[in-house]
Motif scaffolding. Sequence first.
Motif, PDB file in Angstrom:
ATOM      1  N   ASP A   1       0.789  -1.229  -0.021  1.00  0.00           N
ATOM      2  CA  ASP A   1      -0.066  -0.048   0.068  1.00  0.00           C
ATOM      3  C   ASP A   1       0.845   1.077   0.036  1.00  0.00           C
ATOM      4  OD1 ASP A   1      -2.324  -1.516  -0.041  1.00  0.00           O
ATOM      5  OD2 ASP A   1      -2.928  -1.007   1.828  1.00  0.00           O
ATOM      6  N   ASN A   2       2.124   1.212   0.793  1.00  0.00           N
ATOM      7  CA  ASN A   2       2.868   2.292   0.628  1.00  0.00           C
ATOM      8  C   ASN A   2       3.385   2.767  -0.780  1.00  0.00           C
ATOM      9  OD1 ASN A   2       4.288   3.898   3.187  1.00  0.00           O
ATOM     10  ND2 ASN A   2       3.756   1.782   3.637  1.00  0.00           N
ATOM     11  N   LEU A   3       3.627   1.383  -1.515  1.00  0.00           N
ATOM     12  CA  LEU A   3       4.027   1.812  -2.901  1.00  0.00           C
ATOM     13  C   LEU A   3       2.812   2.298  -3.701  1.00  0.00           C
ATOM     14  CD1 LEU A   3       6.266  -1.478  -3.369  1.00  0.00           C
ATOM     15  CD2 LEU A   3       7.015   0.937  -3.207  1.00  0.00           C
ATOM     16  N   ALA A   4       1.843   1.658  -3.374  1.00  0.00           N
ATOM     17  CA  ALA A   4       0.406   2.228  -4.252  1.00  0.00           C
ATOM     18  C   ALA A   4       0.378   3.715  -3.974  1.00  0.00           C
ATOM     19  CB  ALA A   4      -0.927   1.371  -3.779  1.00  0.00           C
ATOM     20  N   MET A   5       0.498   4.110  -2.797  1.00  0.00           N
ATOM     21  CA  MET A   5       0.447   5.853  -2.583  1.00  0.00           C
ATOM     22  C   MET A   5       1.283   6.490  -3.352  1.00  0.00           C
ATOM     23  SD  MET A   5      -1.651   6.437  -0.513  1.00  0.00           S
ATOM     24  CE  MET A   5      -1.682   7.999  -0.358  1.00  0.00           C
ATOM     25  N   GLY A   6       2.661   5.835  -3.816  1.00  0.00           N
ATOM     26  CA  GLY A   6       3.446   6.475  -4.827  1.00  0.00           C
ATOM     27  C   GLY A   6       2.673   6.828  -6.138  1.00  0.00           C
ATOM     28  N   LEU A   7       1.716   5.856  -6.314  1.00  0.00           N
ATOM     29  CA  LEU A   7       0.948   5.840  -7.865  1.00  0.00           C
ATOM     30  C   LEU A   7      -0.115   7.095  -7.573  1.00  0.00           C
ATOM     31  CD1 LEU A   7       1.300   2.229  -9.203  1.00  0.00           C
ATOM     32  CD2 LEU A   7       1.894   4.451 -10.053  1.00  0.00           C
ATOM     33  N   TYR A   8      -0.413   7.391  -6.320  1.00  0.00           N
ATOM     34  CA  TYR A   8      -1.659   8.316  -6.113  1.00  0.00           C
ATOM     35  C   TYR A   8      -1.781   9.137  -7.056  1.00  0.00           C
ATOM     36  CZ  TYR A   8      -5.377  10.133  -3.334  1.00  0.00           C
ATOM     37  OH  TYR A   8      -6.638  10.639  -2.865  1.00  0.00           O
ATOM     38  N   ALA A   9      -0.921  10.088  -7.517  1.00  0.00           N
ATOM     39  CA  ALA A   9      -1.130  11.102  -8.484  1.00  0.00           C
ATOM     40  C   ALA A   9      -1.489  10.672  -9.859  1.00  0.00           C
ATOM     41  CB  ALA A   9       0.169  11.987  -8.491  1.00  0.00           C
ATOM     42  N   ALA A  10      -0.880   9.481 -10.245  1.00  0.00           N
ATOM     43  CA  ALA A  10      -0.966   8.956 -11.748  1.00  0.00           C
ATOM     44  C   ALA A  10      -2.411   8.259 -11.962  1.00  0.00           C
ATOM     45  CB  ALA A  10       0.024   8.014 -11.946  1.00  0.00           C
TER      46      ALA A  10
END
Lengths: 400, 371, 244
Positions: free
Chosen positions: C97-106
């Motif tokens: 989920d941390n990594l998923a947060m990295g994709l939040y903007a995209a």
Amino acid sequence: MRSKTTVLRVVTLVALVAIVGAACSKSPSASSKKTVKIAEFGAFTGPVAQLVIPGYQGAKLAFDQANAGKFGALPVTIQFTQEDTTGSGTVIPPIAKKVSQDPSFIGVVGPNFSGESLAGGPIFNSAGIPFVTASATKTAINQNHWAFWFRANGNDDEQGPAGGDYIAKILKPNCAFVTSDDSPYGTALAGTVQTTITNDGGTVQAQINAVQTSNGSVHPTDFSALVTKIQTSGCKAVYYGGYDAEAGLLRTQMTSAGLTDVTLVGGDGIEDTTYATEAKASGEATVATCPCGDITKSTSPDAQAFVKDYTAKWGVAPGIYSGEYYDVARLYINAIKAGNITRTAIKNYLVKVNYVGLTKTYSFQDNHELVPSDVKIFYWKDVNQTFTYLGESSQVLAAG
Amino acid sequence: MAVASEQQVGIRRPRIPSAAFGWGGAAALVALLLFFGIRHHVCPSNASAWVSFTITGLRLGFLYAMIALGYTMVYGVLQLLNFAHSEIFMVGSFAGLYAFKTLFGITNANHPNGIGGIYLAVVLAVGLLVAALASGGAAVIMERLAYRPLRRHGASRLAYLITAIGASLFLSNLFYLLDGHSHLGLPFNWPRIAGASPVDYPQVMKKVIVFRIAKVPIDSQTILIVAVAIAMLVVLDLFIRRTRAGKGIRAVAEDPETASLMGVNINGIVVMTFFVGGLMAGAAGLLYGMFFTQALFSMGFVPGIKAFTAAVLGGIGNVRGAVLGGILLGLIENLGVACTGTQWQSVIAFLVLVGVLMFRPTGLLGEQVGG
Amino acid sequence: MPLLELHDVHIHYGGIEAVKGIDLSVEEGEIVTLIGGNGAGKTTTLKTISGVKRPTTGSIAFRDKRIDGRPAHEVAGLGIGHAPEGRRIFGRMSVRDNLAMGLYAASARGSRAEHRRTADEAYQRVFALFPILEERAEQKGGTLSGGQQQMLAIGRALMTRPDLLLLDEPSMGLAPMLVEKIFDVVKEINRQGTTILLIEQNAHMALNAATRGYVIESGSIVLEDSSRNLLGNDQVRKAYLGEE
């Protein structure tokens, strides 16, 4: 930018003040006679206001008639004001102080409720302003021995036994569940009822002080736990010491929990239309005691004239305590007509008064309670969602 | 920076070795009290009384849970105790009332036995939607007008708290004044929506006994309350855990600055949080109003305080904690009454809260959103 | 045309001027490092680039477009990844989920299927760089070791395949062996085409990895040169490399 918004804010503020000011200022009416003021203390807003308004309207009618000369020439004009306590003992003190400190006030009608009477009483009494209630029925109020207090009605020592007797002698249930709110009125009344039923040989389960009384900010609506308690007790009669707003909800919640065959009995605090409309069909057969009769059933010409005038003025029939407070207003009017226009003079007048009013005869004992033989308690029953007059307590009990 | 380095390792709560003894001891104490209570006829010995208190407790507990979510989510995201949430609940109750009354023309006078069938389902669904949206909208407006300016100026926690209390008083007094009369010297009458007296709630779904457990009747509205609550709580849990916006809420709750580096619009998340909390409170407002048959300007106060307590009990900021806390609080305060009097209801509830917080200062599930 | 250009940027904290008019540029494909002591204004500068702070005056341009004053969540969508000081991973979320947060903007635009594809590709890329993160994917971020958390922070910032990666003190609090490992990865990331602006107190490691460097002292840039020259500079050797 900054200065512009500041200017705008100031302009808005000034405009608001101007609007409010214009609305509040009233041109004083020209009158050559001196004006004295009498204030009614009670709930004019909030969940118990409906217990106060009919009485206020009765008193207001009397004062208006007096100013119009119906009872002969008066030495002064009487201005009758509303002081809204919302029925709360915590709200009344500052208002009571304000009125007490204003020398133009020479008397107080009310306070309407027992709690606010106990809270406001010391202020009125030390200021030496007479205060006459017809609806604060908690007996212990008389223990204060206030010289300026008068109770122009019966108290709960008379109302409680009438409630208890109705349960023990008329309903004759397997047992009675006696409960109340947390008001001085409700707890004391329920206590008396409990004693009465026990003395009559009935079985009682009591849970007094079970419900919080409504006030400006608190309005309990959830009585599920109390209903379950009643359910568990298995009693077929419930006495509720307290007020209509809670009683109506308690009744509906009892019915929706399946307690359809349990009869609710209460005091004057529940005897009005709010209870009946709130409880709706489930309120059917509820019985309330009241030191107030049905003035519309009276055969005396004065009472009939009062009913006619009241209905004409307010567009509704007289309600709870309309006649009683009309009488209280008449006590003040008679005192003023006799030339008593100071606080002390009125008090001295009331101590010796003997007046036959619309609802009963008024003469006070040394403790400023009515002479007991003058007090009457009446039964009312919820039929088709209105409280219907059953009759005076001694007659109903005798008839069985 | 100190805060940042604390958060990177996650908040490790000190484990109290005697915690198991504590819970065991509490359970033993309750059992002992019950045993003697029943033996000495202080507590009811028949099963139906206990079932009855349990059902009352569950019904109330689910309502508390729905309201508690708004407190807990807003706290999680902003560390703000939004005391005006109880009034958001009240707004929803009135909105539902007028949806029934005005939209569908249903009153207790013209439908004394409620309605039924598909029509009932439609009316209830629309009513719940209107109530939820009204509360959600009111919460968003409140955030904009009352809290956003404070955030922009970096106001202190105390300023937020006082503003919250102010917003609460404003809303309840506004509804008090909406009584069809003229107020504040204004030359027109205010709309007649609420006022000083309770407003009768249309019983679109009549309270009928559907079935019995140990002779205790279960009525239709209780079933409705529990069903709607469970459905909404499950959806909310999925929303927080599974969706992009839900992840945004969790991220902002944990570390707003880093969340914004990830592309999370904090203002957007705050608005969303107020809105979602409002939705739940609004639906609860309708169910509460209908069950207790009336709506009143001050009706939010008591359930609001209780729901806030539930949120703290479960661990403020923790969504599942709020649900657990709500249901537990409802049960505790009703079951506690079984052996005492109803006047002890709140005393018992708050005693349990104090007791739990003594052993677990962060509440039963700890302070966090999602988790 | 530089990828990132700061011109006369002043930044205040309350009444205090933390950064006093710096000029800085990063060309596409470079690793540029900003070295300096504690409180010199390094982190403030980085936060201002990513929009967490606003500059008082001055301009910041990314690909020739002004980005100063735009909020952080908008800057995140432009192709700037930021692994902040202290790692700041979401300790209560899983690694995945941390990594998923990295994709939040995209993930704001585009279809579900596209998101799925981008996400799968991004996870594979990051897991290839940091295999340990794949092993620990379902673990809560807060349970990782310091080095693993740093990898997660960098991995998270790389999820969107940013053009520019801002790295704030990646070596902080790590054992020397881990520091080497992190810097190897930093170089690898750069080789794969990501421009990097690196802040470090460990000037030695930073200058060895970077092509160019800036030295910042009390909010002002005092030196600017190629890494090789800076490593040879007496002043730098004394103040930052601990040599006499």
